[in-house]
Each structure stands twice: as structure tokens, then as C-alpha cells.
Write a protein that holds these residues in place. Structure first.
Motif, PDB file in Angstrom:
ATOM      1  N   TYR A 127      38.276  43.226  32.085  1.00 47.28           N
ATOM      2  CA  TYR A 127      39.505  43.902  32.190  1.00 47.28           C
ATOM      3  C   TYR A 127      39.398  45.389  32.977  1.00 47.28           C
ATOM      4  O   TYR A 127      40.135  45.667  33.581  1.00 47.28           O
ATOM      5  N   PHE A 128      38.259  45.797  32.767  1.00 42.85           N
ATOM      6  CA  PHE A 128      37.874  47.121  33.392  1.00 42.85           C
ATOM      7  C   PHE A 128      37.998  46.978  34.745  1.00 42.85           C
ATOM      8  O   PHE A 128      38.247  47.432  35.670  1.00 42.85           O
ATOM      9  N   LEU A 129      37.126  45.717  35.407  1.00 40.53           N
ATOM     10  CA  LEU A 129      37.029  45.425  36.741  1.00 40.53           C
ATOM     11  C   LEU A 129      38.167  45.082  37.503  1.00 40.53           C
ATOM     12  O   LEU A 129      38.796  45.380  38.342  1.00 40.53           O
ATOM     13  N   ILE A 157      30.660  52.038  34.506  1.00 41.25           N
ATOM     14  CA  ILE A 157      30.714  51.177  33.360  1.00 41.25           C
ATOM     15  C   ILE A 157      29.917  49.954  33.326  1.00 41.25           C
ATOM     16  O   ILE A 157      29.489  49.314  32.344  1.00 41.25           O
ATOM     17  N   GLY A 158      30.577  49.195  34.453  1.00 45.51           N
ATOM     18  CA  GLY A 158      30.085  47.852  34.722  1.00 45.51           C
ATOM     19  C   GLY A 158      28.607  47.986  34.897  1.00 45.51           C
ATOM     20  O   GLY A 158      27.690  46.899  34.163  1.00 45.51           O
ATOM     21  N   GLY A 159      27.904  48.900  35.420  1.00 47.10           N
ATOM     22  CA  GLY A 159      26.430  48.837  35.427  1.00 47.10           C
ATOM     23  C   GLY A 159      25.665  49.339  34.105  1.00 47.10           C
ATOM     24  O   GLY A 159      24.542  48.647  33.998  1.00 47.10           O
ATOM     25  N   ALA A 160      26.278  50.071  33.679  1.00 44.74           N
ATOM     26  CA  ALA A 160      25.703  50.413  32.222  1.00 44.74           C
ATOM     27  C   ALA A 160      25.878  49.068  31.389  1.00 44.74           C
ATOM     28  O   ALA A 160      24.929  49.042  30.598  1.00 44.74           O
ATOM     29  N   PHE A 161      26.985  48.293  31.323  1.00 45.45           N
ATOM     30  CA  PHE A 161      26.944  47.232  30.418  1.00 45.45           C
ATOM     31  C   PHE A 161      25.823  46.041  30.885  1.00 45.45           C
ATOM     32  O   PHE A 161      25.386  45.593  29.952  1.00 45.45           O
ATOM     33  N   ASN A 162      25.825  46.013  32.098  1.00 42.05           N
ATOM     34  CA  ASN A 162      24.686  45.122  32.283  1.00 42.05           C
ATOM     35  C   ASN A 162      23.380  45.426  32.262  1.00 42.05           C
ATOM     36  O   ASN A 162      22.393  44.516  31.725  1.00 42.05           O
ATOM     37  N   LEU A 163      23.058  46.845  32.278  1.00 42.80           N
ATOM     38  CA  LEU A 163      21.737  47.179  31.808  1.00 42.80           C
ATOM     39  C   LEU A 163      21.566  46.994  30.472  1.00 42.80           C
ATOM     40  O   LEU A 163      20.416  46.622  29.950  1.00 42.80           O
ATOM     41  N   ALA A 221      37.359  47.956  46.969  1.00 39.29           N
ATOM     42  CA  ALA A 221      38.290  47.232  46.011  1.00 39.29           C
ATOM     43  C   ALA A 221      38.241  45.623  46.187  1.00 39.29           C
ATOM     44  O   ALA A 221      38.619  45.050  45.032  1.00 39.29           O
ATOM     45  N   ALA A 222      37.966  45.145  47.238  1.00 35.10           N
ATOM     46  CA  ALA A 222      37.820  43.704  47.205  1.00 35.10           C
ATOM     47  C   ALA A 222      36.563  43.326  46.549  1.00 35.10           C
ATOM     48  O   ALA A 222      36.612  42.326  46.110  1.00 35.10           O
ATOM     49  N   LEU A 223      35.458  44.111  46.632  1.00 33.35           N
ATOM     50  CA  LEU A 223      34.557  43.663  46.158  1.00 33.35           C
ATOM     51  C   LEU A 223      34.602  43.993  44.358  1.00 33.35           C
ATOM     52  O   LEU A 223      34.137  42.982  43.708  1.00 33.35           O
ATOM     53  N   LEU A 224      35.480  44.685  44.154  1.00 37.82           N
ATOM     54  CA  LEU A 224      35.672  45.030  42.580  1.00 37.82           C
ATOM     55  C   LEU A 224      36.530  43.582  42.159  1.00 37.82           C
ATOM     56  O   LEU A 224      36.327  43.105  41.151  1.00 37.82           O
ATOM     57  N   LEU A 225      37.396  42.999  42.993  1.00 38.39           N
ATOM     58  CA  LEU A 225      38.114  41.895  42.698  1.00 38.39           C
ATOM     59  C   LEU A 225      37.165  40.815  42.618  1.00 38.39           C
ATOM     60  O   LEU A 225      37.307  39.925  41.616  1.00 38.39           O
ATOM     61  N   LEU A 226      36.361  40.731  43.642  1.00 40.26           N
ATOM     62  CA  LEU A 226      35.145  39.547  43.639  1.00 40.26           C
ATOM     63  C   LEU A 226      34.281  39.781  42.201  1.00 40.26           C
ATOM     64  O   LEU A 226      34.091  38.737  41.699  1.00 40.26           O
ATOM     65  N   ALA A 227      33.945  40.915  41.879  1.00 42.10           N
ATOM     66  CA  ALA A 227      33.211  41.185  40.608  1.00 42.10           C
ATOM     67  C   ALA A 227      33.972  40.664  39.313  1.00 42.10           C
ATOM     68  O   ALA A 227      33.426  40.043  38.359  1.00 42.10           O
ATOM     69  N   PHE A 228      35.365  40.915  39.559  1.00 45.44           N
ATOM     70  CA  PHE A 228      36.417  40.485  38.367  1.00 45.44           C
ATOM     71  C   PHE A 228      36.001  38.868  38.258  1.00 45.44           C
ATOM     72  O   PHE A 228      36.371  38.379  37.221  1.00 45.44           O
ATOM     73  N   LEU A 229      36.197  38.407  39.480  1.00 44.17           N
ATOM     74  CA  LEU A 229      36.412  36.870  39.463  1.00 44.17           C
ATOM     75  C   LEU A 229      35.156  36.197  38.790  1.00 44.17           C
ATOM     76  O   LEU A 229      35.089  35.340  38.054  1.00 44.17           O
ATOM     77  N   CYS A 230      34.011  36.730  39.358  1.00 42.47           N
ATOM     78  CA  CYS A 230      32.706  36.233  38.719  1.00 42.47           C
ATOM     79  C   CYS A 230      32.560  36.526  37.268  1.00 42.47           C
ATOM     80  O   CYS A 230      31.944  35.793  36.366  1.00 42.47           O
ATOM     81  N   SER A 231      33.210  37.814  36.876  1.00 41.54           N
ATOM     82  CA  SER A 231      32.915  38.055  35.522  1.00 41.54           C
ATOM     83  C   SER A 231      33.557  37.179  34.667  1.00 41.54           C
ATOM     84  O   SER A 231      33.537  36.875  33.493  1.00 41.54           O
TER      85      SER A 231
END
Length: 102
Positions: A42-44, A6-12, A76-86
Motif C-alpha cells: 500500500y505504501f508503494l 520506508i520500503g528500504g528500512a522494511f527490507n533491511l 514513479a514508474a519504478l515505484l509502480l513496478l516495485a508495487f507489482l513485485c511486492s
């Protein structure tokens, strides 16, 4: 995995819309960016929480797959990092929306 897709599709989609705005020199789509960033955050966060919770529970019950669950924790830690950036991008888009002339 669904969170990443979902995140990749949204970014594209955001890239395509940014290119369209650049070519047509319009300022539309700011609300889409604003609300899209909120939903993606919220998804991340949900994906990171689900992945961390499931790997911790499964690792306690299945000892012979520890390296697999360690890789799951890393994802999961990378997803958490992605959430922080988002979340940071979401705050910045809030500022951009509040300073946009009407």
C-alpha cells in the motif's frame, strides 16, 4: 521519497529477521512478513500514485522543467513496478501462511 525510505528500512529488517530465523532454525515471524508485505504494498502504491499525479499536474503548469518531470515520471514508474513485485510477494506469503502447519 518517503516510500523508498520506508520500503528500504522494511527490507533491511526482513533480511535481519530472516538471518535470525536461519541461525536459530525457528519458524517465527511469518505473520510479520505477511502483514508487512501488505502494508509495504500500500505504501508503494500510494507513493507511485502521488508521484505520477504531482508530476502530471506540475508538468502542465511549468513547461521549462519538462526533463525534470520526465525523470519524476520514471521514478514513479519504478515505484509502480516495485508495487507489482511486492503484490506478487504478498500473494506468495499468503499461500505460505495458509499452508503453514498449526
Amino acid at each position: 521519497m518517503a516510500t523508498i525510505i520506508i520500503g528500504g528500512a522494511f527490507n533491511l529488517l526482513q533480511i535481519a529477521l530472516a538471518l535470525y530465523r536461519l541461525i536459530t532454525k525457528t519458524d517465527g515471524g511469518v505473520l510479520f512478513d505477511f502483514f508487512g508485505d501488505k502494508v509495504l504494498s500500500y505504501f508503494l502504491l500510494a507513493g507511485a500514485a502521488a508521484a505520477l499525479g504531482s508530476t502530471i499536474d506540475l508538468k502542465a503548469n511549468i513547461d521549462w522543467l519538462n526533463s525534470f518531470f520526465d525523470q519524476g515520471n520514471a521514478a514513479a514508474a519504478l515505484l509502480l513496478l516495485a508495487f507489482l513485485c511486492s503484490a506478487i510477494v504478498s500473494v506468495l506469503s499468503s499461500f505460505a501462511l495458509s499452508h503453514k502447519p498449526t
